[in-house]
Design a protein around this motif. Sequence first.
Motif, PDB file in Angstrom:
ATOM      1  N   VAL A 238      -7.061   7.518  20.086  1.00 13.59           N
ATOM      2  CA  VAL A 238      -6.780   6.080  20.060  1.00 13.59           C
ATOM      3  C   VAL A 238      -6.763   5.533  21.478  1.00 13.59           C
ATOM      4  CG1 VAL A 238      -5.113   4.314  19.407  1.00 13.59           C
ATOM      5  CG2 VAL A 238      -5.471   6.299  17.930  1.00 13.59           C
ATOM      6  N   LYS A 239      -7.461   4.416  21.685  1.00 12.96           N
ATOM      7  CA  LYS A 239      -7.509   3.811  23.012  1.00 12.96           C
ATOM      8  C   LYS A 239      -6.784   2.461  23.053  1.00 12.96           C
ATOM      9  CE  LYS A 239      -9.881   7.101  24.857  1.00 12.96           C
ATOM     10  NZ  LYS A 239      -9.255   7.981  25.875  1.00 12.96           N
ATOM     11  N   SER A 240      -7.103   1.582  22.113  1.00 14.39           N
ATOM     12  CA  SER A 240      -6.548   0.227  22.164  1.00 14.39           C
ATOM     13  C   SER A 240      -5.730  -0.050  20.896  1.00 14.39           C
ATOM     14  CB  SER A 240      -7.666  -0.802  22.287  1.00 14.39           C
ATOM     15  OG  SER A 240      -8.464  -0.534  23.425  1.00 14.39           O
ATOM     16  N   ILE A 241      -4.771  -0.993  21.006  1.00 14.89           N
ATOM     17  CA  ILE A 241      -3.911  -1.339  19.873  1.00 14.89           C
ATOM     18  C   ILE A 241      -3.561  -2.812  19.918  1.00 14.89           C
ATOM     19  CG2 ILE A 241      -1.844  -0.663  21.193  1.00 14.89           C
ATOM     20  CD1 ILE A 241      -0.471  -0.045  18.556  1.00 14.89           C
ATOM     21  N   LEU A 242      -3.534  -3.386  18.711  1.00 13.06           N
ATOM     22  CA  LEU A 242      -3.005  -4.727  18.527  1.00 13.06           C
ATOM     23  C   LEU A 242      -2.025  -4.631  17.354  1.00 13.06           C
ATOM     24  CD1 LEU A 242      -2.881  -7.821  18.889  1.00 13.06           C
ATOM     25  CD2 LEU A 242      -4.867  -7.981  17.360  1.00 13.06           C
ATOM     26  N   ALA A 243      -0.746  -4.941  17.581  1.00 13.84           N
ATOM     27  CA  ALA A 243       0.267  -4.805  16.533  1.00 13.84           C
ATOM     28  C   ALA A 243       1.175  -6.025  16.521  1.00 13.84           C
ATOM     29  CB  ALA A 243       1.095  -3.540  16.741  1.00 13.84           C
ATOM     30  N   VAL A 244       1.568  -6.462  15.322  1.00 21.13           N
ATOM     31  CA  VAL A 244       2.526  -7.559  15.161  1.00 21.13           C
ATOM     32  C   VAL A 244       3.608  -7.109  14.194  1.00 21.13           C
ATOM     33  CG1 VAL A 244       0.835  -9.372  15.639  1.00 21.13           C
ATOM     34  CG2 VAL A 244       1.156  -8.565  13.294  1.00 21.13           C
ATOM     35  N   PRO A 245       4.826  -7.635  14.352  1.00 24.35           N
ATOM     36  CA  PRO A 245       5.900  -7.248  13.428  1.00 24.35           C
ATOM     37  C   PRO A 245       5.828  -8.034  12.121  1.00 24.35           C
ATOM     38  CG  PRO A 245       6.759  -8.759  15.059  1.00 24.35           C
ATOM     39  CD  PRO A 245       5.313  -8.514  15.430  1.00 24.35           C
ATOM     40  N   ILE A 246       6.413  -7.448  11.078  1.00 25.76           N
ATOM     41  CA  ILE A 246       6.629  -8.155   9.812  1.00 25.76           C
ATOM     42  C   ILE A 246       8.108  -8.508   9.750  1.00 25.76           C
ATOM     43  CG2 ILE A 246       6.532  -8.017   7.293  1.00 25.76           C
ATOM     44  CD1 ILE A 246       4.333  -5.923   7.594  1.00 25.76           C
TER      45      ILE A 246
ATOM     46  N   ALA B 188       8.127   4.795  21.554  1.00 24.78           N
ATOM     47  CA  ALA B 188       7.713   3.887  22.631  1.00 24.78           C
ATOM     48  C   ALA B 188       7.059   2.624  22.090  1.00 24.78           C
ATOM     49  CB  ALA B 188       6.761   4.613  23.580  1.00 24.78           C
ATOM     50  N   LEU B 189       6.105   2.799  21.136  1.00 24.06           N
ATOM     51  CA  LEU B 189       5.418   1.640  20.584  1.00 24.06           C
ATOM     52  C   LEU B 189       6.363   0.779  19.754  1.00 24.06           C
ATOM     53  CD1 LEU B 189       1.974   3.171  19.518  1.00 24.06           C
ATOM     54  CD2 LEU B 189       2.581   1.986  21.644  1.00 24.06           C
TER      55      LEU B 189
ATOM     56  N   ALA C  94       9.339  -4.275  19.169  1.00 24.23           N
ATOM     57  CA  ALA C  94      10.593  -4.971  18.901  1.00 24.23           C
ATOM     58  C   ALA C  94      10.959  -5.899  20.054  1.00 24.23           C
ATOM     59  CB  ALA C  94      11.706  -3.952  18.651  1.00 24.23           C
ATOM     60  N   ASP C  95      10.673  -5.475  21.283  1.00 30.32           N
ATOM     61  CA  ASP C  95      11.034  -6.293  22.456  1.00 30.32           C
ATOM     62  C   ASP C  95      10.090  -7.478  22.620  1.00 30.32           C
ATOM     63  OD1 ASP C  95      13.104  -4.594  22.963  1.00 30.32           O
ATOM     64  OD2 ASP C  95      12.022  -3.402  24.463  1.00 30.32           O
ATOM     65  N   ARG C  96       8.785  -7.243  22.487  1.00 27.36           N
ATOM     66  CA  ARG C  96       7.791  -8.262  22.812  1.00 27.36           C
ATOM     67  C   ARG C  96       7.441  -9.189  21.640  1.00 27.36           C
ATOM     68  NH1 ARG C  96       3.263  -4.515  25.867  1.00 27.36           N
ATOM     69  NH2 ARG C  96       4.614  -3.647  27.521  1.00 27.36           N
ATOM     70  N   GLY C  97       7.548  -8.660  20.423  1.00 29.02           N
ATOM     71  CA  GLY C  97       7.120  -9.440  19.270  1.00 29.02           C
ATOM     72  C   GLY C  97       5.624  -9.395  19.063  1.00 29.02           C
ATOM     73  N   LEU C  98       4.887  -8.852  20.032  1.00 30.98           N
ATOM     74  CA  LEU C  98       3.429  -8.658  19.934  1.00 30.98           C
ATOM     75  C   LEU C  98       3.088  -7.498  20.837  1.00 30.98           C
ATOM     76  CD1 LEU C  98       0.541  -9.577  19.038  1.00 30.98           C
ATOM     77  CD2 LEU C  98       0.497 -10.927  21.174  1.00 30.98           C
ATOM     78  N   LEU C  99       2.320  -6.580  20.333  1.00 30.79           N
ATOM     79  CA  LEU C  99       1.921  -5.416  21.119  1.00 30.79           C
ATOM     80  C   LEU C  99       0.406  -5.452  21.279  1.00 30.79           C
ATOM     81  CD1 LEU C  99       2.840  -2.841  22.540  1.00 30.79           C
ATOM     82  CD2 LEU C  99       2.621  -1.636  20.359  1.00 30.79           C
ATOM     83  N   LEU C 100      -0.028  -5.564  22.542  1.00 28.41           N
ATOM     84  CA  LEU C 100      -1.461  -5.623  22.849  1.00 28.41           C
ATOM     85  C   LEU C 100      -1.712  -4.736  24.053  1.00 28.41           C
ATOM     86  CD1 LEU C 100      -4.296  -6.792  22.398  1.00 28.41           C
ATOM     87  CD2 LEU C 100      -3.624  -8.740  23.846  1.00 28.41           C
ATOM     88  N   GLU C 101      -2.330  -3.589  23.793  1.00 25.14           N
ATOM     89  CA  GLU C 101      -2.596  -2.640  24.875  1.00 25.14           C
ATOM     90  C   GLU C 101      -4.046  -2.167  24.767  1.00 25.14           C
ATOM     91  OE1 GLU C 101      -0.743  -1.808  27.371  1.00 25.14           O
ATOM     92  OE2 GLU C 101       1.060  -2.905  26.755  1.00 25.14           O
TER      93      GLU C 101
END
Length: 552
Positions: free
Chosen positions: A70-78, A42-43, A48-55
Motif C-alpha cells: 500500500v502506498k497512498s490512502i484516503l480515509a474519512v470517518p463515519i 497510527a492510522l 480521529a485527530d484530523r477528521g480526514l486522512l490523506l497520505e
Amino acid sequence: MQYQKAVAVVYCDAGGCQHLCWSDNVDESLAQELCIVPGEGALGRLLADRGLLLEYEISELEEAWRDCDVKSILAVPIVSNGETVGSIAVYYLSDSWRFLEEEQALLRGISEQASLYLEREAIERESRHHAQQVSTLFEVSKVLASVVELADLLPAIEDTLVETLRPAEAGALLLYDTTTGMLAVESSFGYDLSAMDKITLRVGESMSGKVLESGHPEVWPNRDACTSAMESMSPHNRQLYREASGGLDSPRSAIGVPLVYRDKKIGVLTLETLRGEPLLAASHLPFLQALAELIVINIGQIRLLQKTEQARAVEEADRLRSELIAALAHEMRTPLTSIQGYASALLLEDVEWDGMAKRQQLEIIEAEARDLQIMVQDLLESSIIDAGLLVLAREPTLIPRMVEGLVEEMTRRTTKHRFVISFSSDFPIVEADPRRLEQVLRNLLDNAVKYSPDGGLVVVRGQRADDEVIISVADNGAGIAPEHLNRLFEKFFRVKSQTGHTVRGTGLGLPVSRTIVESHGGRIWAESELGRGTTIYFSLPCQGKDDQDEQD
C-alpha cells in the motif's frame, strides 16, 4: 473512483455489532490489515485527530507499513449522533496516487450517507425496542391483575420479562417489614426458592438494602461492582445466597429499583445476571422503573384484598359466634329443662314410679347430660386450641379396639342405626394420644347418627396405605351440598338438616377434630353426595408397633 489498483475497506461498529466489508480486488486477510478503527493504531489515531486522512506515502506514517504494497490512502470517518463509529478508506497499491479534491468530496458524501443510514437505523431500532417494552408492560399489567398472592408476582411475569430483558436471569421482590426493620423476600425467580426465601436484609445491607436506604435506583454493571456492594452481607445471608444461586458469591451484573407507595419506601425489586450474556446496564433502568410502578400498584391491590378478606373473615366469625351463643342458649336450655323436669318428677313424693319408668327417665337424664357435656367439652377444647395449649400424650394405641368400645356405646343410644366395623388384617398399632383420638372418633360417630335421623347403616373402616393408616366413618344420611362441603371444618359452621333446621351442636366438633388429627401429623377430609350420605376420612402416620419391631 474506479481505478485498477484501488482498494476500498469499510469498517463500522454501531448498534452493538461490528461490520467490515471490502472491494472485490482484495482478499479478506488484507482487508483485515487495512481496516482502520478510529482511535486505534497510527492510522486510527490520525483519522480521529484530523477528521480526514490523506497520505501519499503511507510507509512514512508507521514502520510496520514499509514492507506493505500500500502506498497512498484516503480515509474519512463515519460519524453517528456525534460519535465516530467507523471509517471508509480507499488505498492505492504499488504506486503513490494523488487523490483529487472531487474524490475527497465523494468519499465524504458516502460517509455522510452512511451516517444518516446509521442514525435512521438507530431511531428505528430504538422505536422497535420501545414498542416491545410498552407491549411487555401491557402484558405484564394484564397478568398481574389476576395475581392474588405476593409470592406469585415475579413467577407470573418471568417469561414475559426475560423475553424483553434477556440479561435478567433471576430476580427478587423484597418488602420492608416495619415491625422487624428488615427486608424479606416475598417473591423470586431464577433461584433455589428454599434458600432464597430465608434471606432477610437490614437496611443498607447488600445491594437491595442499599437501594432501600438511598431510595434511588442502582446499577452494578459487572461482577466487581456486585462483589463490592455485597461486602456488607452477613455470613448467614451470604451462605443462603450461595445456595440460592447455585454456588455463586455474586452475580455478573445487577439492577435494583426502589418500590415506593404514596411517598413511602415499601421494598426493592432486584434483577441479576447470574452467568450469561449480555449484562444489565443503566439503559435498562427506564423499563424497570415502569415495571416497578406496576408491581407497586399490584402490591397495594393484593394487600387491600387481604385486608378486605380478613375483615370479612372477622365479620363472619363474629356473626357465627353470635349465632352460636344464641343457639347454645337455646340448646342448653332444652336438655336442662328435660333434666330438671324428669328429676323433679322422680322426686315427687305422691307418685310411685315402677322400676322400668324410673330407668327410662334416668336414661333420658343421662342422655341430656351427655349432650351438655359434649357441648361444654367442645367449647373448652376450642379454647385450649386457640390458646396453643394442645398437648399430645402419645402411646401405642389399638384403634380397632377403641372403635369397638365407641360403637357399643353408640348402640345403646340409638335403635335406628346399625353399625359395621371393618379393619384390614394388617392394620397396625399406632402411636397416638388415645384420649384425643377417641374424641375424634366419638365426634365422627355422633355426627353420623345426628345427620341420618331416619337411621341406616354407619360403617367404620380402617386400612393401611403405605406410610399411613386411613380411618373413615360413613353414614346413609341426606348428604352435604358441595358448597357446604368445603366449609365443613370451619369453626362454628353447622350444616342444616333435611327439614332446614340446624342440627344440635356447637359447630366446633369437626374443627377440633381437624386440629387433633393434624397435630398427629395426619389429615382429615370429607366426601359426600346429596341423598346418599357422607364419609369423613382421616389419616395418621403409620409408625406403629410393627414398624418399630422392623426397625429394631
